[in-house]
Enzyme design. Structure first.
Site: not given
Ligand SMILES: *Cc1c(COP(=O)(O)O)cnc(C)c1O
Length: 400
Positions: A45, A47, A191, A217, A220, A226
């Site tokens: 933990y 925090e 994003d 993220t 991807k 993750r």
């Molecule tokens: C995948 C994605 C998210 C969300 O990610 P999670 O890990 O699934 O919550 C947010 N914005 C965009 C553009 C994404 O492609």
């Protein structure tokens, strides 16, 4: 006795190897990344932030999180980096919590046009319920019309604009987004969840000069665990000196408790991997592969949106997306049904499929393999025996 769960994990890992994985948001993380996720760090933990933890025993954890932050800042070129968001959705919620008040206006690309739920999708999402949502669309050719967006923004004056997509097969013009946001004094949040691997691999324009905040993220195209990060740019700090502090406070204690330090360590490993020449080659190959696959589908008569990045959207006939995705699954080819630009079918019965190349590029595939995949997809859609294709795929994948 063997736990049934362990058997299921093995079965899923086998499935991932034996099928062609074309979901654009998926990838294969390295063994080092996997080892970090499955390490003893999951037991701790922590925090708070490095040097400011609520519990004892965090000296090494602090070093780990600081190393991940240092690597990420260098890789992305940002001034400040928060690596604690549990995933992309909480990262975007944290940015909204940090910079918006209830009922402020938030502007994002429509979900059906390739935006994300967290960019103000009306009614059912956090961002759509607590803020006033303004959504922009793409044109019938699938592209954002930036002049139209500029007019919409000048008319509605949102406080925050999201530039980021999940099914947009073209390059995003972050420079133009920046000018549009600046024209009304809005926050620009880039994003880059889908394209982060392309950005750091040098094959997509970086938003770092134009956005105030960058979210992404890490599981991807980056090929990490993750998780997600929030970066603050020089431009962001120039707009608000307190920006980094506001973001950190929104992540913890605003929205989250203890950070997942196993994922944070894995993120640091992924950042190091993404700094190598091999990763740049991967990013270049992801694009070449997407082009080769799109060309093959076009040659076979399909209307294909894209591609300038790692993905494409293919029109497979009115409301046929789900059926085609199911047929392909039966042939060991994994895609997802997706709306096409200006979808005429019901959103629940979309007319397209979305295809991406990061995962199979990681497995070592090149352009000629994409031509083969494109032809297999066409065979299945044209009614070839699915079981026959499924067996061919399974055998072929042993080479990768
Ligand atoms: C995948 C994605 C998210 C969300 O990610 P999670 O890990 O699934 O919550 C947010 N914005 C965009 C553009 C994404 O492609």
């Amino acid at each position: 006795m063997k736990d049934k769960m362990l058997e299921l994990i093995k079965a899923e890992e086998k499935r991932q190897k034996e099928q062609i994985q074309l979901i654009p948001s998926e990838n294969f993380a390295s063994e080092d990344v996997m080892a970090a996720i499955g390490s003893g760090l999951t037991n701790k933990y922590a925090e708070g932030y490095p040097g400011r933890r609520y519990y004892q025993g965090n000296a090494i954890i602090d070093e780990i999180e600081n190393l991940t932050i240092a690597r990420g800042k260098e890789l992305l070129g940002v001034e400040h980096l928060n690596v604690q968001p549990y995933s992309g959705s909480p990262a975007n919620s944290a940015v909204q919590m940090a910079l918006l008040e209830r009922d402020d206006k938030i502007c994002g690309l429509k979900l059906s046009a390739g935006g994300h739920l967290t960019h103000g999708h009306p009614k059912i999402t956090f961002s759509g319920k607590f803020f006033e949502s303004i959504q922009y669309d793409v044109e019938p050719d699938g592209r954002i019309d930036y002049d139209k967006l500029e007019n919409l923004v000048k008319e509605t004056k949102p406080k925050m604009i999201f530039a980021g997509t999940t099914a947009y097969p073209y390059v995003l013009d972050f420079k133009r987004f920046g000018e549009i946001a600046d024209s009304v004094g809005a926050w620009l949040v880039a994003d880059i969840s889908h394209i982060v691997g392309l950005v750091v691999g040098g094959v997509h324009m970086s938003p770092v000069e134009y956005a105030h905040v960058i979210t992404s993220t890490t599981h991807k195209s980056l090929r990490g665990p993750r998780g997600a990060f929030i970066g603050v740019t020089k431009k962001g700090l120039e707009k608000d000196l307190e920006l980094a502090k506001k973001i950190d406070k929104a992540v913890f204690p605003g929205l989250q408790g203890g950070p997942h330090e196993n994922a944070i360590a894995a993120m640091g490993i992924a950042f190091a991997e993404a700094s190598t020449p091999e990763f740049k080659e991967y990013a270049v190959q992801v694009l070449k592969n997407a082009k080769a696959l799109a060309e093959t589908l076009k040659k076979n008569g399909f209307r294909v949106f894209g591609t300038e990045n790692h993905l494409m959207v293919v029109d497979v006939g009115r409301e046929m997306g789900k059926q085609v995705a199911l047929d392909l699954e039966a042939a060991n080819i994994i895609v997802n049904a997706n709306t096409i630009p200006h979808e005429e079918g019901s959103p629940l019965r979309p007319s397209g499929i979305r295809i991406g190349t990061p995962a199979m590029t990681t497995r070592g595939m090149k352009e000629e393999d994409m031509v083969k995949i494109g032809e297999l997809i066409c065979q299945v859609i044209k009614g070839e025996n699915k079981e026959k294709v499924a067996n061919e795929v399974k055998e072929w994948l042993k080479n990768f």
